[in-house]
Design a protein around this motif. Structure first.
Motif, PDB file in Angstrom:
ATOM      1  N   TYR A  96      64.059 -20.631 -11.916  1.00 21.04           N
ATOM      2  CA  TYR A  96      64.478 -20.763 -10.526  1.00 21.04           C
ATOM      3  C   TYR A  96      65.762 -19.979 -10.281  1.00 21.04           C
ATOM      4  O   TYR A  96      65.984 -19.454  -9.184  1.00 21.04           O
ATOM      5  CB  TYR A  96      64.710 -22.232 -10.177  1.00 21.04           C
ATOM      6  N   ILE A 107      67.011 -23.000  -5.834  1.00 23.46           N
ATOM      7  CA  ILE A 107      65.751 -23.277  -5.135  1.00 23.46           C
ATOM      8  C   ILE A 107      65.971 -23.214  -3.627  1.00 23.46           C
ATOM      9  O   ILE A 107      65.183 -22.615  -2.885  1.00 23.46           O
ATOM     10  CB  ILE A 107      65.187 -24.650  -5.545  1.00 23.46           C
ATOM     11  N   THR A 150      66.397 -19.612  -2.600  1.00 27.13           N
ATOM     12  CA  THR A 150      65.128 -18.886  -2.526  1.00 27.13           C
ATOM     13  C   THR A 150      64.393 -19.188  -1.228  1.00 27.13           C
ATOM     14  O   THR A 150      63.907 -18.277  -0.539  1.00 27.13           O
ATOM     15  CB  THR A 150      64.235 -19.251  -3.726  1.00 27.13           C
ATOM     16  N   CYS A 151      64.326 -20.471  -0.883  1.00 24.34           N
ATOM     17  CA  CYS A 151      63.607 -20.862   0.342  1.00 24.34           C
ATOM     18  C   CYS A 151      64.324 -20.370   1.601  1.00 24.34           C
ATOM     19  O   CYS A 151      63.701 -19.876   2.538  1.00 24.34           O
ATOM     20  CB  CYS A 151      63.442 -22.378   0.407  1.00 24.34           C
ATOM     21  N   PHE A 174      58.258 -18.456 -10.457  1.00 23.05           N
ATOM     22  CA  PHE A 174      58.291 -19.701  -9.695  1.00 23.05           C
ATOM     23  C   PHE A 174      57.152 -20.625 -10.114  1.00 23.05           C
ATOM     24  O   PHE A 174      57.341 -21.840 -10.270  1.00 23.05           O
ATOM     25  CB  PHE A 174      58.187 -19.389  -8.195  1.00 23.05           C
TER      26      PHE A 174
END
Length: 289
Positions: free
Chosen positions: A29, A121, A124-125, A159
């Motif tokens: 991640y 995380i 990334t989103c 991922f």
């Protein structure tokens, strides 16, 4: 099924010896954003000065994040695993200064590592998926798939590997925590080091919980929404457990000379105030907006 059979047949210490290697998958991640186009100056600025929005969705997400950071099930799991590990070695559990220092380092490193992974995380989103129009993710598979056209196969497989690894880790922890809660409530024989015939109700809860988890997926219930609602419930119940832990930690009849110091109580009290305030704000918005 493989994990279920393994934790029933084999001593958990052996299973854990294998599963702990899946922790390495969490490092992926951290790697994913470096395979994508991330605006790092904006990331650093937004991290230091976060955007706060007084809305139901924002506060819900805040409570969920706090709930996953201090999850009630961890109190049961961590305590029982420490005790069982000592029993498995045939040693006597003696809480002294050296052991407390060791546990403190273990907890500090674990919290640091888990929060770093959570940060990446979210990064990334927020910086990869959202700007490309991916605003609603129903499954973790969609999250991995969404990375493929944006960042290529490397980010996708990284991922996906992380998701599978954390899944293998989560199954025995979550189902085992639930079993310990039931066992302590109803005074059952408990322990993943026990044989199945020695603790049938304990293992029965694990089996039932895993079957329910599989059925939830098969009947079409959104797993991501389920995780969100569970995290929100954690956020609502965690302040109560924090108060209980603070009370026990300051009780000399329980802790002896190892009661909380001033800084531990200050940080614990601040954590309680923050989580309680977030929970109250969420409930307020649920009924007023």
């Amino acid at each position: 099924m493989l994990i279920l059979v393994s934790i029933i047949i084999f001593p958990y210490q052996k299973v854990a010896g294998i599963l702990k290697w899946f922790c390495i998958s969490l490092l992926v991640y951290i790697a994913v954003p470096f395979f994508t186009d991330v605006n790092w100056p904006l990331v650093f600025r937004s991290t230091i000065i976060p955007h706060v929005n007084w809305s139901k969705d924002y506060i819900n997400a805040l409570v969920a994040i706090l709930g996953t950071t201090i999850s009630p099930y961890l109190f049961f799991w961590q305590a029982t695993m420490e005790a069982e590990d000592v029993q498995q070695r045939g040693a006597t559990l003696i809480v002294d200064k050296r052991m407390i220092t060791k546990m403190r380092k273990d907890v500090d490193l674990g919290m640091l590592f888990s929060n770093v992974v959570m940060f990446f995380i979210i990064l990334t989103c927020g910086s990869v998926l959202y700007p490309h129009g991916i605003h609603q993710i129903e499954t973790v598979e969609q999250a991995a798939t969404a990375l493929r056209p944006i960042a290529g196969d490397k980010a996708y497989w990284l991922f996906a590997t992380g998701i599978i690894g954390t899944g293998f880790l989560a199954i025995p922890v979550l189902s085992g925590s639930l079993s310990y809660m039931f066992a302590e409530t109803f005074n059952w024989k408990q322990g993943l080091d026990k044989k199945f015939f020695q603790a049938k109700p304990f293992y029965g809860v694990i089996i039932v919980s895993l079957l329910i988890g599989v059925l939830l997926n098969l009947i079409g219930i959104n797993p991501v929404q389920g995780l969100l609602y569970a995290a929100i419930l954690y956020g609502l119940t965690a302040p109560v457990i924090i108060l209980v832990v603070l009370h026990i930690s300051n009780n000399r009849s329980v802790m002896g000379p190892h009661v909380n110091g001033r800084w531990s109580n200050m940080l614990g009290g601040l954590t309680f105030i923050l989580m309680a305030a977030a929970a109250v704000a969420m409930l307020y918005l649920q009924f007023t907006s």
